[in-house]
Design an enzyme around this catalytic site. Structure first.
Site, PDB file in Angstrom:
ATOM      1  N   ASP A 288       0.861  -1.256   0.063  1.00  0.00           N
ATOM      2  CA  ASP A 288      -0.129  -0.025  -0.010  1.00  0.00           C
ATOM      3  C   ASP A 288       0.935   1.277  -0.018  1.00  0.00           C
ATOM      4  O   ASP A 288       1.747   1.318   0.503  1.00  0.00           O
ATOM      5  CB  ASP A 288      -0.971  -0.188   1.298  1.00  0.00           C
ATOM      6  CG  ASP A 288      -1.806   1.151   1.421  1.00  0.00           C
ATOM      7  OD1 ASP A 288      -2.550   1.505   0.469  1.00  0.00           O
ATOM      8  OD2 ASP A 288      -1.809   1.885   2.365  1.00  0.00           O
ATOM      9  N   GLU A 335       0.998  -0.555  -5.121  1.00  0.00           N
ATOM     10  CA  GLU A 335      -0.162   0.517  -5.187  1.00  0.00           C
ATOM     11  C   GLU A 335       0.561   1.932  -5.406  1.00  0.00           C
ATOM     12  O   GLU A 335       0.957   2.671  -4.501  1.00  0.00           O
ATOM     13  CB  GLU A 335      -0.864   0.361  -3.913  1.00  0.00           C
ATOM     14  CG  GLU A 335      -2.139   1.167  -3.756  1.00  0.00           C
ATOM     15  CD  GLU A 335      -1.937   2.586  -3.421  1.00  0.00           C
ATOM     16  OE1 GLU A 335      -2.083   3.560  -4.238  1.00  0.00           O
ATOM     17  OE2 GLU A 335      -1.923   2.833  -2.274  1.00  0.00           O
ATOM     18  N   ASP A 388     -11.519   1.615  -1.636  1.00  0.00           N
ATOM     19  CA  ASP A 388     -11.701   2.889  -1.338  1.00  0.00           C
ATOM     20  C   ASP A 388     -12.538   3.653  -2.743  1.00  0.00           C
ATOM     21  O   ASP A 388     -12.980   4.667  -2.333  1.00  0.00           O
ATOM     22  CB  ASP A 388     -10.386   3.526  -1.480  1.00  0.00           C
ATOM     23  CG  ASP A 388      -9.504   3.335  -0.230  1.00  0.00           C
ATOM     24  OD1 ASP A 388     -10.045   3.130   0.930  1.00  0.00           O
ATOM     25  OD2 ASP A 388      -8.358   3.587  -0.266  1.00  0.00           O
TER      26      ASP A 388
END
Length: 487
Positions: A288, A335, A388
């Protein structure tokens, strides 16, 4: 190899006990993936959640979420009686974290009372193989003793880990510490069984590693020297994102920042332990906020917004060379969303990790976005949306009309096929090596299926799939799409 996958958090699986678990429904979903020609199951972090219920804010980066332990499996193991959990009110529909908190640990303590009478022969092997376990068990014991308060508000001797105090706690509350160790053993035993089940059926699991850890965590409490903390153990600066077109104040995450200079001097030992653990439990690791390793946004502690932050240099390729030295060429997805600079692009190229493309970001009708499929190269992973984002159907009803019109023309969306199938087809037909779609999009759900709305608290991380929704007919329809697009 071209392949496809589905993103579905474990908590979103069906279950009669309030939240998805690693039990029979998880195996049924693996069977669905196999029948649907999907090679990957992507999940969200499996760590125990803290305030706000976010899997990206955990009490430990190493521990597993006790809520995911399957109660029926504990019954089959002789650790629970059905009457001890089946008749409790776990709630219906979406996850009710309040009920889980009130009931789940009470039930797990019943299992623990039977566990300690005849512990499995491999329990000590598990304990020795996980050196983080002592600090985690002690942290959770102290948190209970302090009424759940953050560790920064505990008595000074506990907060600062004074040796005499900790030894006394360990002796006095050894049973409580044993409970937390038992829970982790049960979690990882069930996790290993589920992962083996998936792998045996040709399904690999993509796990998710948040770049930051929570301030109120065993990680920071036990390793304060790894973070930018002052003499009172408060953060000097905290993590977040700068203001942009979507958020005028930016995003104030509040996580403590790493002391990268000290970490480098120690060969990133704490981080390498963390990455090795994650690579051990997942087949593929998604890292992430990859851009934070090139440069990270630092906001002075105590600020109300992210407006007054500034960029600071991250560890760069030196860090990822250390990762490769420790774990080898483990499959990693970067990411790389958000504000990208030439430096971030260079780091992605040097690391050789595939980056991410998100279709919902592609259709800004004012520009030629990097997220449009005709701009992809093969070495990437394309998503309709992430946890998200809104669902595809939700996006089509909430995005600017001109953007939806552009997407409709570009992807040739039509109501007869179903707009969500057209969005997914855009991902599957692209040149990206891997295409991952949200299970909510496979089901054609609207915004009621959204997992998370960033910068909000209270209604996130709750959506659950209805029992029986993943039908054999749906699996065959997905398999046909994989055949058409050679995935």
């Amino acid at each position: 190899m071209r392949s496809g996958g589905i993103l579905l958090p474990i908590f979103s699986l069906p279950s009669p006990y309030g939240i998805g678990t690693m039990g029979a429904e998880a195996r049924r979903f693996v069977d669905f993936l196999q029948a649907a020609g999907q090679r990957y199951w992507q999940i969200l972090p499996v760590c125990p959640t803290s305030y706000g219920d976010s899997p990206y804010s955990s009490f430990s980066t190493f521990a597993g979420n006790p809520y995911f332990i399957d109660l029926d499996q504990l019954h089959m193991d002789g650790l629970l009686k059905k009457g001890e959990y089946e008749e409790l009110d776990w709630g219906e529909g979406d996850v009710d974290y309040g009920k889980l908190y009130a009931l789940r640990f009470r039930v797990l303590r019943l299992a623990f009372e039977r566990f300690v009478h005849d512990p499995p022969t491999d329990f000590m092997d598990f304990y020795r193989a996980n050196p983080w376990l002592d600090d985690y068990a002690l942290f959770m014991t102290l948190k209970d003793l302090n009424g759940g308060k953050p560790w920064q508000e505990w008595p000074k001797d506990q907060c600062r880990r004074e040796a005499k105090t900790l030894e006394k706690i360990k002796l006095t509350y050894s049973g409580d510490m044993a409970f937390w160790k038992c829970v982790q053993y049960l979690f990882y035993r069930q996790w290993r069984e589920l992962k083996r089940y998936a792998n045996d059926r040709g399904v690999s699991i993509i796990g998710d590693l948040p770049i930051y850890v929570a301030a109120d965590s065993a990680d920071v409490w036990a390793n304060p020297g790894q973070f930018q903390l002052d003499k009172s153990l408060r953060p000097v600066e905290v993590a977040g994102c700068p203001p942009d077109g979507f958020t005028a104040d930016g995003q104030l995450w509040g996580n403590p920042l790493y002391d990268w200079d000290k970490m480098k001097a120690e060969d990133y030992r704490w981080w390498m332990d963390r990455v090795e653990h994650q690579c051990d439990i997942y087949d593929v690791l998604r890292i992430d906020h990859f851009r934070g390793f090139e440069a990270y946004y630092a906001i002075p502690y105590g600020e109300a917004t992210a407006r007054n932050g500034r960029w600071r240099p991250g560890p760069g390729m030196d860090f990822f060379r250390a990762v490769e030295k420790r774990v080898g060429k483990h499959p990693i997805i970067a990411e790389d969303l958000g504000f990208l600079t030439d430096g971030v692009r260079k780091l992605l190229e040097d690391s050789s990790f595939p980056g991410m493309k998100v279709l919902e970001f592609a259709f800004d009708s004012r520009e030629n976005s990097d997220y449009l499929p005709h701009n992809y190269d093969k070495h990437c992973v394309v998503y309709t949306g992430t946890h998200d984002n809104d669902t595809a159907m939700g996006w089509l009803t909430s995005a600017p009309k001109e953007d939806v019109a552009f997407a409709t023309d570009y992807l040739r969306l039509n109501a007869e096929e179903g707009f969500h199938w057209g969005m997914m087809r855009g991902a599957w037909s692209s040149v990206a090596d891997l295409a991952v779609v949200q299970m909510q999009d496979v089901l054609g759900l609207g915004s009621e299926g959204r997992i998370n709305t960033p910068s909000t608290v209270g209604e996130n991380w709750r959506w659950r799939m209805k029992k029986g929704a993943a039908t054999p007919e749906l699996a065959q329809k997905l398999r046909r799409q994989m055949e058409i697009y050679r995935r």
